[in-house]
Design a protein around this motif. Structure first.
Motif, PDB file in Angstrom:
ATOM      1  N   ALA A  14       0.847  -1.189   0.000  1.00 35.52           N
ATOM      2  CA  ALA A  14       0.000   0.000   0.000  1.00 35.52           C
ATOM      3  C   ALA A  14       0.887   1.246   0.000  1.00 35.52           C
ATOM      4  N   GLY A  15       0.470   2.224  -0.785  1.00 42.02           N
ATOM      5  CA  GLY A  15       1.247   3.441  -0.921  1.00 42.02           C
ATOM      6  C   GLY A  15       2.235   3.424  -2.053  1.00 42.02           C
ATOM      7  N   GLY A  16       2.466   2.246  -2.615  1.00 41.15           N
ATOM      8  CA  GLY A  16       3.405   2.132  -3.710  1.00 41.15           C
ATOM      9  C   GLY A  16       2.762   2.403  -5.050  1.00 41.15           C
ATOM     10  N   SER A  17       3.447   2.034  -6.110  1.00 31.72           N
ATOM     11  CA  SER A  17       2.941   2.255  -7.456  1.00 31.72           C
ATOM     12  C   SER A  17       3.202   1.021  -8.307  1.00 31.72           C
ATOM     13  N   LEU A  18       2.528   0.959  -9.443  1.00 32.29           N
ATOM     14  CA  LEU A  18       2.724  -0.152 -10.360  1.00 32.29           C
ATOM     15  C   LEU A  18       2.545   0.325 -11.793  1.00 32.29           C
ATOM     16  N   THR A  19       3.084  -0.467 -12.694  1.00 31.95           N
ATOM     17  CA  THR A  19       2.868  -0.247 -14.111  1.00 31.95           C
ATOM     18  C   THR A  19       2.412  -1.562 -14.733  1.00 31.95           C
ATOM     19  N   LEU A  20       1.260  -1.546 -15.356  1.00 32.32           N
ATOM     20  CA  LEU A  20       0.770  -2.698 -16.089  1.00 32.32           C
ATOM     21  C   LEU A  20       0.953  -2.452 -17.577  1.00 32.32           C
ATOM     22  N   THR A  21       1.314  -3.500 -18.294  1.00 27.56           N
ATOM     23  CA  THR A  21       1.556  -3.398 -19.723  1.00 27.56           C
ATOM     24  C   THR A  21       0.672  -4.372 -20.473  1.00 27.56           C
ATOM     25  N   CYS A  22       0.131  -3.934 -21.570  1.00 29.34           N
ATOM     26  CA  CYS A  22      -0.674  -4.785 -22.447  1.00 29.34           C
ATOM     27  C   CYS A  22      -0.078  -4.710 -23.847  1.00 29.34           C
ATOM     28  N   VAL A  23       0.354  -5.850 -24.349  1.00 29.21           N
ATOM     29  CA  VAL A  23       0.876  -5.934 -25.707  1.00 29.21           C
ATOM     30  C   VAL A  23      -0.251  -6.408 -26.620  1.00 29.21           C
ATOM     31  N   ILE A  24      -0.500  -5.654 -27.656  1.00 28.33           N
ATOM     32  CA  ILE A  24      -1.618  -5.918 -28.557  1.00 28.33           C
ATOM     33  C   ILE A  24      -1.067  -6.345 -29.908  1.00 28.33           C
ATOM     34  N   SER A  25      -1.544  -7.470 -30.418  1.00 27.51           N
ATOM     35  CA  SER A  25      -1.094  -7.938 -31.721  1.00 27.51           C
ATOM     36  C   SER A  25      -2.288  -8.332 -32.578  1.00 27.51           C
ATOM     37  N   LEU A  63     -10.723   6.944  -9.240  1.00 28.97           N
ATOM     38  CA  LEU A  63      -9.283   6.748  -9.420  1.00 28.97           C
ATOM     39  C   LEU A  63      -8.586   7.976  -9.990  1.00 28.97           C
ATOM     40  N   ARG A  64      -9.354   9.004 -10.238  1.00 27.07           N
ATOM     41  CA  ARG A  64      -8.776  10.215 -10.833  1.00 27.07           C
ATOM     42  C   ARG A  64      -7.655  10.752  -9.950  1.00 27.07           C
ATOM     43  N   GLY A  65      -6.534  11.030 -10.566  1.00 25.94           N
ATOM     44  CA  GLY A  65      -5.377  11.507  -9.823  1.00 25.94           C
ATOM     45  C   GLY A  65      -4.437  10.402  -9.392  1.00 25.94           C
ATOM     46  N   ARG A  66      -4.858   9.150  -9.532  1.00 27.25           N
ATOM     47  CA  ARG A  66      -4.010   8.021  -9.136  1.00 27.25           C
ATOM     48  C   ARG A  66      -3.601   7.132 -10.290  1.00 27.25           C
ATOM     49  N   VAL A  67      -4.190   7.349 -11.469  1.00 24.79           N
ATOM     50  CA  VAL A  67      -3.855   6.486 -12.607  1.00 24.79           C
ATOM     51  C   VAL A  67      -3.561   7.330 -13.846  1.00 24.79           C
ATOM     52  N   THR A  68      -2.695   6.791 -14.680  1.00 21.09           N
ATOM     53  CA  THR A  68      -2.489   7.350 -16.018  1.00 21.09           C
ATOM     54  C   THR A  68      -2.508   6.208 -17.014  1.00 21.09           C
ATOM     55  N   ILE A  69      -2.988   6.483 -18.198  1.00 22.51           N
ATOM     56  CA  ILE A  69      -3.028   5.492 -19.267  1.00 22.51           C
ATOM     57  C   ILE A  69      -2.292   6.063 -20.459  1.00 22.51           C
ATOM     58  N   SER A  70      -1.532   5.215 -21.141  1.00 20.81           N
ATOM     59  CA  SER A  70      -0.785   5.698 -22.296  1.00 20.81           C
ATOM     60  C   SER A  70      -0.671   4.595 -23.337  1.00 20.81           C
ATOM     61  N   LEU A  71      -0.530   5.020 -24.581  1.00 19.58           N
ATOM     62  CA  LEU A  71      -0.420   4.105 -25.713  1.00 19.58           C
ATOM     63  C   LEU A  71       0.852   4.429 -26.469  1.00 19.58           C
ATOM     64  N   SER A  72       1.602   3.405 -26.836  1.00 23.67           N
ATOM     65  CA  SER A  72       2.840   3.634 -27.581  1.00 23.67           C
ATOM     66  C   SER A  72       2.544   4.255 -28.944  1.00 23.67           C
ATOM     67  N   ASP A  76       0.715  -0.461 -30.142  1.00 22.89           N
ATOM     68  CA  ASP A  76       0.624  -1.875 -29.803  1.00 22.89           C
ATOM     69  C   ASP A  76       1.026  -2.181 -28.365  1.00 22.89           C
ATOM     70  N   VAL A  77       1.278  -1.158 -27.580  1.00 25.63           N
ATOM     71  CA  VAL A  77       1.565  -1.340 -26.166  1.00 25.63           C
ATOM     72  C   VAL A  77       0.756  -0.315 -25.376  1.00 25.63           C
ATOM     73  N   LEU A  78      -0.117  -0.819 -24.522  1.00 29.90           N
ATOM     74  CA  LEU A  78      -0.972   0.028 -23.692  1.00 29.90           C
ATOM     75  C   LEU A  78      -0.520  -0.101 -22.255  1.00 29.90           C
ATOM     76  N   ASN A  79      -0.182   1.002 -21.642  1.00 26.50           N
ATOM     77  CA  ASN A  79       0.306   0.988 -20.267  1.00 26.50           C
ATOM     78  C   ASN A  79      -0.690   1.640 -19.315  1.00 26.50           C
ATOM     79  N   LEU A  80      -0.690   1.129 -18.105  1.00 27.92           N
ATOM     80  CA  LEU A  80      -1.451   1.732 -17.016  1.00 27.92           C
ATOM     81  C   LEU A  80      -0.499   1.934 -15.851  1.00 27.92           C
ATOM     82  N   ARG A  81      -0.422   3.136 -15.350  1.00 28.83           N
ATOM     83  CA  ARG A  81       0.342   3.396 -14.147  1.00 28.83           C
ATOM     84  C   ARG A  81      -0.625   3.778 -13.038  1.00 28.83           C
ATOM     85  N   MET A  82      -0.401   3.208 -11.880  1.00 28.87           N
ATOM     86  CA  MET A  82      -1.255   3.476 -10.735  1.00 28.87           C
ATOM     87  C   MET A  82      -0.372   3.831  -9.549  1.00 28.87           C
TER      88      MET A  82
END
Length: 122
Positions: A14-25, A63-72, A76-82
């Motif tokens: 708790a209190g930390g952060s993460l990055t999730l990655t989605c590779v799309i093909s 979740l506003r203010g705690r997450v960002t979403i980005s696309l390469s 073909d790579v969708l990231n979520l940072r929390m």
């Protein structure tokens, strides 16, 4: 065929952060919606964040203010940072895509889904 493969899940403090990655093909469309959804145990799937080909970004109000979403740039790579993780963020996180745009955070509109990546926060 379209494949979405998520990674980056695991156990977090708790209190930390993460990055999730989605590779799309196998996806070839000028128009799209792509997003991250999550489903906690015994709960309905809910939208976390999404973006689409016309530049619209949606983030769940809670979740506003705690997450960002980005696309390469190659789309073909969708990231979520929390950030500032909470135990309530514990869930299976899914990546989703669809050829239609402006679908936002409504899960049932999305045609393509990954298998999910488990996030546990304690």
């Amino acid at each position: 065929h379209v494949q979405l493969v998520e990674s980056g899940g695991g156990s977090f403090q708790a209190g930390g952060s993460l990055t999730l990655t989605c590779v799309i093909s196998g996806y070839n469309s000028d128009t799209f919606s792509m997003g991250w959804f999550r489903q906690g145990l015994g709960m309905q799937r809910e939208g976390v964040a999404a973006l689409d080909s016309d530049g619209t970004t949606s983030v769940a109000d809670s979740l506003r203010g705690r997450v960002t979403i980005s696309l390469s740039n190659t789309k073909d790579v969708l990231n979520l940072r929390m950030f500032f993780l909470e135990p309530e963020d514990t869930a299976m996180y899914y990546c989703a895509a669809d050829r239609r745009y402006t679908l936002g955070l409504t899960a049932r509109y999305y045609d393509y889904w990954g298998q999910g990546t488990q996030v546990t926060v304690s």
